[in-house]
Motif scaffolding. Structure first.
Motif, PDB file in Angstrom:
ATOM      1  N   PRO A   1       0.831  -1.213   0.000  1.00  0.00           N
ATOM      2  CA  PRO A   1       0.000   0.000   0.000  1.00  0.00           C
ATOM      3  C   PRO A   1       0.866   1.264   0.000  1.00  0.00           C
ATOM      4  O   PRO A   1       1.882   1.340   0.697  1.00  0.00           O
ATOM      5  N   GLU A   2       0.449   2.238  -0.777  1.00  0.00           N
ATOM      6  CA  GLU A   2       1.154   3.515  -0.868  1.00  0.00           C
ATOM      7  C   GLU A   2       0.273   4.605  -0.262  1.00  0.00           C
ATOM      8  O   GLU A   2      -0.890   4.748  -0.649  1.00  0.00           O
ATOM      9  N   VAL A   3       0.822   5.348   0.691  1.00  0.00           N
ATOM     10  CA  VAL A   3       0.047   6.343   1.429  1.00  0.00           C
ATOM     11  C   VAL A   3       0.495   7.745   1.039  1.00  0.00           C
ATOM     12  O   VAL A   3       1.685   8.062   1.095  1.00  0.00           O
ATOM     13  N   ASN A   4      -0.468   8.570   0.657  1.00  0.00           N
ATOM     14  CA  ASN A   4      -0.180   9.938   0.226  1.00  0.00           C
ATOM     15  C   ASN A   4      -0.896  10.924   1.141  1.00  0.00           C
ATOM     16  O   ASN A   4      -2.128  10.995   1.157  1.00  0.00           O
ATOM     17  N   ASN A   5      -0.102  11.661   1.938  1.00  0.00           N
ATOM     18  CA  ASN A   5      -0.638  12.806   2.683  1.00  0.00           C
ATOM     19  C   ASN A   5      -0.661  13.966   1.695  1.00  0.00           C
ATOM     20  O   ASN A   5       0.360  14.577   1.397  1.00  0.00           O
ATOM     21  N   THR A   6      -1.841  14.276   1.168  1.00  0.00           N
ATOM     22  CA  THR A   6      -1.961  15.208   0.046  1.00  0.00           C
ATOM     23  C   THR A   6      -1.691  16.662   0.416  1.00  0.00           C
ATOM     24  O   THR A   6      -1.442  17.489  -0.460  1.00  0.00           O
ATOM     25  N   GLY A   7      -1.779  16.993   1.715  1.00  0.00           N
ATOM     26  CA  GLY A   7      -1.669  18.386   2.137  1.00  0.00           C
ATOM     27  C   GLY A   7      -2.937  19.185   1.904  1.00  0.00           C
ATOM     28  O   GLY A   7      -3.058  20.322   2.358  1.00  0.00           O
ATOM     29  N   LYS A   8      -3.920  18.599   1.219  1.00  0.00           N
ATOM     30  CA  LYS A   8      -5.152  19.311   0.863  1.00  0.00           C
ATOM     31  C   LYS A   8      -6.193  19.180   1.969  1.00  0.00           C
ATOM     32  O   LYS A   8      -6.265  18.146   2.643  1.00  0.00           O
ATOM     33  N   PRO A   9      -7.030  20.205   2.154  1.00  0.00           N
ATOM     34  CA  PRO A   9      -8.086  20.101   3.164  1.00  0.00           C
ATOM     35  C   PRO A   9      -9.079  19.012   2.780  1.00  0.00           C
ATOM     36  O   PRO A   9      -9.398  18.834   1.599  1.00  0.00           O
ATOM     37  N   PRO A  10      -9.587  18.255   3.756  1.00  0.00           N
ATOM     38  CA  PRO A  10     -10.552  17.204   3.442  1.00  0.00           C
ATOM     39  C   PRO A  10     -11.914  17.728   3.019  1.00  0.00           C
ATOM     40  O   PRO A  10     -12.707  16.989   2.423  1.00  0.00           O
ATOM     41  N   LYS A  11     -12.204  18.990   3.336  1.00  0.00           N
ATOM     42  CA  LYS A  11     -13.463  19.594   2.903  1.00  0.00           C
ATOM     43  C   LYS A  11     -13.302  21.106   2.904  1.00  0.00           C
ATOM     44  O   LYS A  11     -12.302  21.641   3.406  1.00  0.00           O
ATOM     45  N   GLU A  12     -14.281  21.790   2.354  1.00  0.00           N
ATOM     46  CA  GLU A  12     -14.222  23.249   2.265  1.00  0.00           C
ATOM     47  C   GLU A  12     -14.582  23.886   3.604  1.00  0.00           C
ATOM     48  O   GLU A  12     -15.216  23.279   4.462  1.00  0.00           O
ATOM     49  N   GLY A  13     -14.145  25.144   3.763  1.00  0.00           N
ATOM     50  CA  GLY A  13     -14.539  25.925   4.925  1.00  0.00           C
ATOM     51  C   GLY A  13     -13.691  25.730   6.163  1.00  0.00           C
ATOM     52  O   GLY A  13     -14.061  26.190   7.238  1.00  0.00           O
ATOM     53  N   LEU A  14     -12.533  25.055   6.022  1.00  0.00           N
ATOM     54  CA  LEU A  14     -11.666  24.820   7.177  1.00  0.00           C
ATOM     55  C   LEU A  14     -10.560  25.865   7.254  1.00  0.00           C
ATOM     56  O   LEU A  14     -10.101  26.367   6.233  1.00  0.00           O
ATOM     57  N   ASN A  15     -10.126  26.173   8.462  1.00  0.00           N
ATOM     58  CA  ASN A  15      -8.966  27.029   8.672  1.00  0.00           C
ATOM     59  C   ASN A  15      -7.702  26.184   8.559  1.00  0.00           C
ATOM     60  O   ASN A  15      -7.682  25.020   8.959  1.00  0.00           O
ATOM     61  N   ALA A  16      -6.641  26.769   8.029  1.00  0.00           N
ATOM     62  CA  ALA A  16      -5.403  26.017   7.783  1.00  0.00           C
ATOM     63  C   ALA A  16      -4.300  26.423   8.745  1.00  0.00           C
ATOM     64  O   ALA A  16      -4.200  27.576   9.155  1.00  0.00           O
ATOM     65  N   VAL A  17      -3.450  25.449   9.097  1.00  0.00           N
ATOM     66  CA  VAL A  17      -2.230  25.687   9.864  1.00  0.00           C
ATOM     67  C   VAL A  17      -1.085  25.095   9.051  1.00  0.00           C
ATOM     68  O   VAL A  17      -1.088  23.912   8.733  1.00  0.00           O
ATOM     69  N   GLY A  18      -0.101  25.917   8.699  1.00  0.00           N
ATOM     70  CA  GLY A  18       1.044  25.419   7.935  1.00  0.00           C
ATOM     71  C   GLY A  18       0.817  25.482   6.439  1.00  0.00           C
ATOM     72  O   GLY A  18      -0.252  25.866   5.951  1.00  0.00           O
ATOM     73  N   ASP A  19       1.844  25.085   5.700  1.00  0.00           N
ATOM     74  CA  ASP A  19       1.791  25.082   4.238  1.00  0.00           C
ATOM     75  C   ASP A  19       0.931  23.933   3.744  1.00  0.00           C
ATOM     76  O   ASP A  19       1.010  22.817   4.249  1.00  0.00           O
ATOM     77  N   ARG A  20       0.140  24.213   2.705  1.00  0.00           N
ATOM     78  CA  ARG A  20      -0.748  23.182   2.151  1.00  0.00           C
ATOM     79  C   ARG A  20       0.001  22.359   1.107  1.00  0.00           C
ATOM     80  O   ARG A  20      -0.370  22.315  -0.061  1.00  0.00           O
ATOM     81  N   LEU A  21       1.062  21.694   1.558  1.00  0.00           N
ATOM     82  CA  LEU A  21       1.920  20.956   0.644  1.00  0.00           C
ATOM     83  C   LEU A  21       1.862  19.463   0.948  1.00  0.00           C
ATOM     84  O   LEU A  21       1.758  19.062   2.110  1.00  0.00           O
ATOM     85  N   PRO A  22       1.935  18.615  -0.093  1.00  0.00           N
ATOM     86  CA  PRO A  22       1.951  17.173   0.153  1.00  0.00           C
ATOM     87  C   PRO A  22       3.272  16.744   0.783  1.00  0.00           C
ATOM     88  O   PRO A  22       4.300  17.396   0.597  1.00  0.00           O
ATOM     89  N   LEU A  23       3.234  15.641   1.510  1.00  0.00           N
ATOM     90  CA  LEU A  23       4.440  15.030   2.035  1.00  0.00           C
ATOM     91  C   LEU A  23       4.837  13.871   1.121  1.00  0.00           C
ATOM     92  O   LEU A  23       4.005  13.346   0.381  1.00  0.00           O
ATOM     93  N   PRO A  24       6.096  13.459   1.150  1.00  0.00           N
ATOM     94  CA  PRO A  24       6.509  12.319   0.315  1.00  0.00           C
ATOM     95  C   PRO A  24       5.656  11.085   0.602  1.00  0.00           C
ATOM     96  O   PRO A  24       5.313  10.809   1.755  1.00  0.00           O
TER      97      PRO A  24
END
Length: 213
Positions: free
Chosen positions: A184-207
């Motif tokens: 299995p290959e796991v991708n932390n996309t960095g993207k919010p799971p839904k709209e309307g959320l506040n963000a902490v940190g850069d919205r960047l994917p991890l390896p």
């Protein structure tokens, strides 16, 4: 809970922890949490309580074991949610004045004794709908192969991860798990799971992380 709070006398409850703010003379506010105490000179700035990835003592991975294994047919995908531990970062401006863990802290070895990695550890049901827990991760489990696949746990890269939040809940970025070639290959996309959320940190994917064990 999460978000901005006035620097004035009040209690702020976060899961099993409680922050006490107490106004004092000269525009000073005393910050107390368990054995931690800080003196803050108020200048109109607000106190920010933000979610942080569950890295504990410096681990980079979070292992979430499903209470029941998930089985996905060939050429199909399954979306759902798991509970996930989070930590709390308290800031004034961009300065972190406190950081703590909520709930019970658990760790597990992923892999062999000789080559394994220590991970934060949590057991969660696989939910079809978003659970009412403090920390949540949304998963998409994709099976592009021609065989049925079973998944008992997921290893999520969390060190350096962005986070998202509402007033009452913290969210990890959308996690995509691809079941192929028995690894299995796991991708932390960095993207919010839904709209309307506040963000902490850069919205960047991890390896991407390959679950070899």
């Amino acid at each position: 809970m999460f978000g901005e709070h006035e620097l004035k006398t009040q209690f702020i409850k976060i899961a099993d922890k409680k922050i006490h703010l107490l106004e004092d003379k000269g525009g000073v506010v005393r910050y107390r949490r368990d054995e931690v105490e800080k003196i803050i000179k108020s200048n109109g700035e607000k106190l920010k309580i933000l979610p942080s990835p569950a890295v504990g003592y410096g681990v980079r991975l979070l292992m979430v074991k499903f209470r029941e294994p998930v089985v996905v047919p060939p050429q199909e995908s399954l979306g759902g949610f798991v509970e996930a531990p989070v930590e709390i970062d308290v800031k004034v401006g961009e300065l972190s004045i406190d950081h703590f863990i909520v709930g019970r802290e658990k760790y597990a070895l992923y892999g062999t004794l000789e080559a394994g990695i220590i991970c934060r550890y949590h057991v969660s049901p696989f939910y079809a709908e978003e659970p009412e827990s403090l920390g949540v991760a949304e998963l998409i489990v994709s099976n592009p192969s021609s065989d049925w696949k079973s998944l008992e746990k997921i290893i999520i890269p969390v060190k350096g991860s962005s986070m998202y939040y509402t007033k009452e809940r913290a969210y990890y970025p959308l996690i995509i798990v691809t079941l192929k070639n028995h690894v299995p290959e796991v991708n932390n996309t960095g993207k919010p799971p839904k709209e309307g959320l506040n963000a902490v940190g850069d919205r960047l994917p991890l390896p991407d992380f390959l679950m070899r064990w």
